[in-house]
Motif scaffolding. Structure first.
Motif, PDB file in Angstrom:
ATOM      1  N   TYR A 145       0.555  -1.061   0.647  1.00 22.53           N
ATOM      2  CA  TYR A 145      -0.263  -0.173  -0.354  1.00 22.53           C
ATOM      3  C   TYR A 145       0.555   1.532   0.066  1.00 22.53           C
ATOM      4  N   GLY A 146       2.311   1.023   1.453  1.00 25.32           N
ATOM      5  CA  GLY A 146       2.621   2.649   1.092  1.00 25.32           C
ATOM      6  C   GLY A 146       3.571   2.596  -0.606  1.00 25.32           C
ATOM      7  N   ALA A 147       3.829   1.400  -1.074  1.00 28.27           N
ATOM      8  CA  ALA A 147       4.645   1.160  -1.848  1.00 28.27           C
ATOM      9  C   ALA A 147       3.457   2.183  -3.440  1.00 28.27           C
ATOM     10  N   LEU A 148       2.570   1.442  -3.097  1.00 26.74           N
ATOM     11  CA  LEU A 148       1.585   2.274  -3.944  1.00 26.74           C
ATOM     12  C   LEU A 148       0.974   3.383  -4.276  1.00 26.74           C
ATOM     13  N   ARG A 149       0.688   3.907  -3.139  1.00 26.71           N
ATOM     14  CA  ARG A 149       0.847   5.562  -2.990  1.00 26.71           C
ATOM     15  C   ARG A 149       1.952   6.122  -3.319  1.00 26.71           C
ATOM     16  N   ALA A 150       2.795   5.753  -3.018  1.00 25.67           N
ATOM     17  CA  ALA A 150       4.545   7.020  -3.757  1.00 25.67           C
ATOM     18  C   ALA A 150       3.922   6.671  -5.676  1.00 25.67           C
TER      19      ALA A 150
END
Length: 102
Positions: free
Chosen positions: A42-47
């Motif tokens: 999820y953090g990678a997706l947001r980035a």
């Protein structure tokens, strides 16, 4: 004991400042996307989503510079600005971490 004062930011045009800011934003997002350092999808997706906006900001800054006749990138001056804005630490997150066999 206080940490040392960062070096002063060199004089930049508004477009150069936007270029440096957008570049560091993209670097931060790439650091969050780095598969060797990411912890959650999820953090990678947001980035990845933020990376699009960062690329657009980079394009806008460079378009403004070009449109104003700023044909050259003053790399030494911009490197000083990047160092003053903690660019060395921020760009380290983009690289692979050292493989330590402890």
């Amino acid at each position: 004991m206080r940490p040392p004062e960062p070096p002063p930011l060199p004089a930049l045009t508004r477009a150069e400042g936007a270029y440096v800011d957008a570049y560091l934003d993209v670097v931060d997002q790439l650091g969050r996307l780095n598969p060797a350092r990411a912890a959650h999808t999820y953090g990678a997706l947001r980035a990845a989503q933020a990376l699009v906006a960062g690329a657009e900001a980079l394009r806008a800054a460079l378009t403004l510079m070009h449109g104003r006749g700023e044909a050259e990138v003053h790399a030494r001056t911009l490197a000083r600005a990047l160092r003053a804005l903690d660019g060395e630490r921020r760009t380290e997150r983009v690289t692979l971490p050292h493989d330590r066999c402890d």
